[in-house]
Enzyme design. Structure first.
Site, PDB file in Angstrom:
ATOM      1  N   TYR A  70       0.798  -1.296  -0.016  1.00  0.00           N
ATOM      2  CA  TYR A  70      -0.006   0.149  -0.027  1.00  0.00           C
ATOM      3  C   TYR A  70       0.868   1.329  -0.059  1.00  0.00           C
ATOM      4  CZ  TYR A  70      -4.343  -2.503   0.077  1.00  0.00           C
ATOM      5  OH  TYR A  70      -5.541  -3.008  -0.210  1.00  0.00           O
ATOM      6  N   HIS A 123     -14.658   2.928  -1.020  1.00  0.00           N
ATOM      7  CA  HIS A 123     -13.718   1.692  -0.491  1.00  0.00           C
ATOM      8  C   HIS A 123     -12.730   2.252  -0.033  1.00  0.00           C
ATOM      9  CE1 HIS A 123     -15.318  -1.487  -3.968  1.00  0.00           C
ATOM     10  NE2 HIS A 123     -15.921  -1.409  -2.658  1.00  0.00           N
ATOM     11  N   CYS A 157       0.259   3.671  16.210  1.00  0.00           N
ATOM     12  CA  CYS A 157      -0.574   4.702  16.493  1.00  0.00           C
ATOM     13  C   CYS A 157      -0.131   5.458  17.668  1.00  0.00           C
ATOM     14  CB  CYS A 157      -2.097   3.834  17.086  1.00  0.00           C
ATOM     15  SG  CYS A 157      -3.178   5.023  17.553  1.00  0.00           S
ATOM     16  N   CYS A 160      -2.632   4.872  20.809  1.00  0.00           N
ATOM     17  CA  CYS A 160      -2.902   3.620  21.827  1.00  0.00           C
ATOM     18  C   CYS A 160      -1.623   2.653  21.389  1.00  0.00           C
ATOM     19  CB  CYS A 160      -4.152   2.907  21.344  1.00  0.00           C
ATOM     20  SG  CYS A 160      -4.072   2.092  20.074  1.00  0.00           S
ATOM     21  N   GLY A 197     -15.673   3.107 -16.114  1.00  0.00           N
ATOM     22  CA  GLY A 197     -14.540   2.453 -15.592  1.00  0.00           C
ATOM     23  C   GLY A 197     -14.548   1.314 -14.444  1.00  0.00           C
ATOM     24  N   THR A 198     -15.786   0.712 -14.607  1.00  0.00           N
ATOM     25  CA  THR A 198     -15.725  -0.506 -13.379  1.00  0.00           C
ATOM     26  C   THR A 198     -16.206  -1.666 -14.169  1.00  0.00           C
ATOM     27  OG1 THR A 198     -16.688  -1.148 -11.311  1.00  0.00           O
ATOM     28  CG2 THR A 198     -17.970   0.399 -12.685  1.00  0.00           C
TER      29      THR A 198
HETATM   30  C1  BJW Z   1     -11.485   1.736 -18.304  1.00  0.00           C
HETATM   31  C2  BJW Z   1     -10.400   2.386 -18.930  1.00  0.00           C
HETATM   32  C3  BJW Z   1     -10.379   3.557 -19.381  1.00  0.00           C
HETATM   33  C4  BJW Z   1     -10.060   0.162 -18.266  1.00  0.00           C
HETATM   34  N1  BJW Z   1     -11.589   4.292 -19.249  1.00  0.00           N
HETATM   35  N2  BJW Z   1     -12.785   2.484 -18.358  1.00  0.00           N
HETATM   36  C5  BJW Z   1     -20.663 -13.007  -4.125  1.00  0.00           C
HETATM   37  C6  BJW Z   1     -21.807 -12.484  -4.146  1.00  0.00           C
HETATM   38  C7  BJW Z   1     -21.611 -10.974  -3.883  1.00  0.00           C
HETATM   39  C8  BJW Z   1     -20.846 -10.412  -2.975  1.00  0.00           C
HETATM   40  C9  BJW Z   1     -19.934 -11.409  -2.579  1.00  0.00           C
HETATM   41  C10 BJW Z   1     -19.705 -12.635  -2.929  1.00  0.00           C
HETATM   42  N3  BJW Z   1     -18.671 -13.276  -2.464  1.00  0.00           N
HETATM   43  C11 BJW Z   1     -18.044 -12.291  -1.833  1.00  0.00           C
HETATM   44  C12 BJW Z   1     -18.616 -11.245  -1.841  1.00  0.00           C
HETATM   45  C13 BJW Z   1     -18.492  -9.777  -1.146  1.00  0.00           C
HETATM   46  C14 BJW Z   1     -17.329  -9.275  -1.889  1.00  0.00           C
HETATM   47  C15 BJW Z   1     -17.445  -9.353  -3.281  1.00  0.00           C
HETATM   48  O1  BJW Z   1     -18.346  -8.615  -4.065  1.00  0.00           O
HETATM   49  N4  BJW Z   1     -16.598  -9.998  -3.951  1.00  0.00           N
HETATM   50  C16 BJW Z   1     -16.599 -10.320  -5.391  1.00  0.00           C
HETATM   51  C17 BJW Z   1     -15.284 -10.420  -6.001  1.00  0.00           C
HETATM   52  C18 BJW Z   1     -17.762 -11.497  -5.750  1.00  0.00           C
HETATM   53  N5  BJW Z   1     -17.335  -7.850  -1.302  1.00  0.00           N
HETATM   54  C19 BJW Z   1     -16.868  -7.411  -0.315  1.00  0.00           C
HETATM   55  O2  BJW Z   1     -16.145  -8.149   0.387  1.00  0.00           O
HETATM   56  C20 BJW Z   1     -17.108  -6.038   0.169  1.00  0.00           C
HETATM   57  N6  BJW Z   1     -17.760  -6.224   1.385  1.00  0.00           N
HETATM   58  C21 BJW Z   1     -18.800  -6.600   1.791  1.00  0.00           C
HETATM   59  O3  BJW Z   1     -19.564  -7.255   0.910  1.00  0.00           O
HETATM   60  O4  BJW Z   1     -19.047  -6.611   3.080  1.00  0.00           O
HETATM   61  C22 BJW Z   1     -20.270  -7.368   3.406  1.00  0.00           C
HETATM   62  C23 BJW Z   1     -19.846  -9.020   3.320  1.00  0.00           C
HETATM   63  C24 BJW Z   1     -18.678  -9.466   4.028  1.00  0.00           C
HETATM   64  C25 BJW Z   1     -18.543 -10.711   3.916  1.00  0.00           C
HETATM   65  C26 BJW Z   1     -19.152 -11.603   2.822  1.00  0.00           C
HETATM   66  C27 BJW Z   1     -19.944 -11.153   2.167  1.00  0.00           C
HETATM   67  C28 BJW Z   1     -20.527  -9.799   2.401  1.00  0.00           C
HETATM   68  C29 BJW Z   1     -15.918  -5.137   0.066  1.00  0.00           C
HETATM   69  C30 BJW Z   1     -15.148  -5.057  -1.227  1.00  0.00           C
HETATM   70  C31 BJW Z   1     -14.023  -4.530  -0.880  1.00  0.00           C
HETATM   71  C32 BJW Z   1     -13.147  -4.218  -2.318  1.00  0.00           C
HETATM   72  N7  BJW Z   1     -12.130  -3.655  -2.138  1.00  0.00           N
HETATM   73  C33 BJW Z   1     -11.084  -3.383  -3.269  1.00  0.00           C
HETATM   74  C34 BJW Z   1      -9.867  -3.221  -2.785  1.00  0.00           C
HETATM   75  C35 BJW Z   1      -9.618  -1.735  -2.327  1.00  0.00           C
HETATM   76  C36 BJW Z   1      -8.375  -1.298  -1.523  1.00  0.00           C
HETATM   77  C37 BJW Z   1      -7.464  -1.437  -2.643  1.00  0.00           C
HETATM   78  O5  BJW Z   1      -7.315  -0.574  -3.499  1.00  0.00           O
HETATM   79  O6  BJW Z   1      -6.479  -2.005  -2.492  1.00  0.00           O
HETATM   80  O7  BJW Z   1     -11.556  -2.676  -3.983  1.00  0.00           O
HETATM   81  S1  BJW Z   1     -10.976  -4.663  -4.547  1.00  0.00           S
HETATM   82  C38 BJW Z   1     -11.080  -3.884  -5.789  1.00  0.00           C
HETATM   83  O8  BJW Z   1     -12.242  -4.013  -6.637  1.00  0.00           O
HETATM   84  C39 BJW Z   1     -11.097  -2.491  -5.387  1.00  0.00           C
HETATM   85  C40 BJW Z   1     -11.975  -1.766  -6.269  1.00  0.00           C
HETATM   86  O9  BJW Z   1     -12.439  -0.793  -5.852  1.00  0.00           O
HETATM   87  C41 BJW Z   1     -13.053  -2.949  -6.609  1.00  0.00           C
HETATM   88  C42 BJW Z   1     -13.716  -2.823  -7.992  1.00  0.00           C
HETATM   89  O10 BJW Z   1     -12.759  -3.038  -9.121  1.00  0.00           O
HETATM   90  P1  BJW Z   1     -13.296  -1.916 -10.318  1.00  0.00           P
HETATM   91  O11 BJW Z   1     -12.829  -0.516  -9.973  1.00  0.00           O
HETATM   92  O12 BJW Z   1     -14.294  -2.221 -10.722  1.00  0.00           O
HETATM   93  O13 BJW Z   1     -11.784  -2.338 -11.169  1.00  0.00           O
HETATM   94  P2  BJW Z   1     -11.406  -3.399 -12.069  1.00  0.00           P
HETATM   95  O14 BJW Z   1     -10.184  -3.632 -12.418  1.00  0.00           O
HETATM   96  O15 BJW Z   1     -12.291  -4.783 -11.800  1.00  0.00           O
HETATM   97  O16 BJW Z   1     -12.251  -2.763 -13.623  1.00  0.00           O
HETATM   98  C43 BJW Z   1     -11.879  -1.790 -14.421  1.00  0.00           C
HETATM   99  C44 BJW Z   1     -12.699  -1.623 -15.543  1.00  0.00           C
HETATM  100  O17 BJW Z   1     -12.241  -0.413 -16.087  1.00  0.00           O
HETATM  101  C45 BJW Z   1     -12.871  -2.515 -16.675  1.00  0.00           C
HETATM  102  O18 BJW Z   1     -14.191  -2.827 -16.782  1.00  0.00           O
HETATM  103  C46 BJW Z   1     -12.152  -1.990 -17.824  1.00  0.00           C
HETATM  104  O19 BJW Z   1     -12.495  -2.425 -19.023  1.00  0.00           O
HETATM  105  C47 BJW Z   1     -12.310  -0.302 -17.445  1.00  0.00           C
HETATM  106  N8  BJW Z   1     -11.413   0.194 -18.043  1.00  0.00           N
HETATM  107  N9  BJW Z   1      -9.315   1.211 -18.604  1.00  0.00           N
HETATM  108  C48 BJW Z   1     -12.563   3.649 -18.721  1.00  0.00           C
HETATM  109  N10 BJW Z   1      -9.368   4.288 -19.872  1.00  0.00           N
END
Ligand code: BJW
Length: 256
Positions: A70, A123, A157, A160, A197-198
């Site tokens: 990070y 996030h 921290c 604490c 972009g998601t």
């Molecule tokens: C362009 C471009 C250009 C390229 N112009 N576009 C089953 C069903 C439902 C939910 C779950 C499940 N199993 C587990 C879960 C829960 C889980 C989840 O959803 N998992 C899935 C993988 C299935 N979710 C969680 O755990 C969340 N919490 C939660 O649900 O709490 C309650 C719970 C707890 C326990 C169990 C169940 C429920 C928390 C999610 C936290 C996500 N964290 C991250 C890391 C953040 C920290 C860090 O930065 O390190 O967040 S993971 C990562 O993915 C990051 C992002 O914000 C997130 C989304 O990614 P994003 O932004 O969509 O990026 P990409 O790379 O996927 O896509 C990029 C896109 O851009 C592409 O489409 C390209 O084509 C496009 N692109 N260039 C425009 N120039």
């Protein structure tokens, strides 16, 4: 409907919209030089295993490895600049009621001029570390300039003496209440949501566009690639954030 050019119907919808949500993901920042997560070849998850870096279990196993990763990403974001798409979103906010709901942990929307109170970070943020034990905020040092070759111990921290952790939301963690409340309220009260972009794979954030559609909003996707959302939105524009958003905002202005 999928288009390679800006569809005049999208301009009409955007011009008429009074409450707009821009819902952004990692692709929003790609043209600033911030890697996405899931893009083939360039995405972070091509090089790094999310289970070793982006879960509370990973932190418990090896906090110094996670902290180093990070710190590298924080430094990388600090050194890049917002692009024309970020600036277009900020400019659009001058003309309409705008909420930026972002999954991104960078600060590029704000640095481009989007007022902080209009941006909901679902996030968390790379620039808001906090104590894992007492939750006290810890000042960010801006990360490191070169990719660490080994682990880096997280700081202590000052309240604490617990371990300071990145201020981001890992898999299995809840989203920040305030950001989620603002995001759902804005989604359910907008005329237009621009999804940019998601991959729409990570929940609960990925459910917001359909939530907005259910309450009557038009949904426009800007993404060079098809996503799971593409066939459920009203318009998909196969372009990038830095090309599409400035063109859209300019077209709205020209039409007024
Ligand atoms: C362009 C471009 C250009 C390229 N112009 N576009 C089953 C069903 C439902 C939910 C779950 C499940 N199993 C587990 C879960 C829960 C889980 C989840 O959803 N998992 C899935 C993988 C299935 N979710 C969680 O755990 C969340 N919490 C939660 O649900 O709490 C309650 C719970 C707890 C326990 C169990 C169940 C429920 C928390 C999610 C936290 C996500 N964290 C991250 C890391 C953040 C920290 C860090 O930065 O390190 O967040 S993971 C990562 O993915 C990051 C992002 O914000 C997130 C989304 O990614 P994003 O932004 O969509 O990026 P990409 O790379 O996927 O896509 C990029 C896109 O851009 C592409 O489409 C390209 O084509 C496009 N692109 N260039 C425009 N120039």
């Amino acid at each position: 409907m999928t288009a390679l050019e800006l569809d005049p119907a999208v301009v009409d919808v955007a011009r008429a919209a009074r409450r707009v949500v821009v819902f952004s993901g990692a692709g929003m920042s790609a043209e600033s030089g911030v890697p996405t997560f899931r893009d083939a070849q360039t995405g972070l998850w091509e090089r790094f295993d999310p289970t070793e870096l982006a879960t509370p279990e990973a932190w418990d196993r090896d906090s110094a490895l996670v902290w180093a990763w990070y710190q590298w990403r924080t430094g990388l974001v600090r050194r890049v600049a917002p692009h024309a798409g970020h600036r277009a979103v900020a400019e659009w906010a001058d003309r309409t009621r705008m909420t930026v709901v972002t999954q991104n942990v960078d600060d590029l929307h704000e640095r481009a001029g989007s007022p902080t109170h209009t941006v909901a970070h679902l996030h968390g943020s790379l620039f808001a570390p906090r104590c894992r034990d007492c939750g006290a905020p810890f000042p960010s040092d801006g990360g490191v300039d070169v990719e660490p070759t080994g682990p880096l111990s997280p700081p202590e921290c000052s309240s604490c003496r617990g371990q300071v952790r990145p201020g981001v939301v890992w898999f299995g963690e809840s989203l920040p209440d305030d950001a989620w409340t603002r995001a759902t309220a804005a989604a359910e009260d907008c005329d237009l949501m621009v999804v940019v972009g998601t991959s729409a794979m990570v929940y609960p954030a990925a459910g917001l566009p359909l939530r907005a559609a259910r309450t009557g909003a038009a949904i426009v996707e800007i993404n060079p690639e098809a996503t799971g959302l593409s066939e459920h939105v009203h318009h998909t524009w196969r372009t990038t954030a830095a090309v599409g958003l400035p063109a859209l905002v300019a077209a709205i202005g020209a039409a007024q």
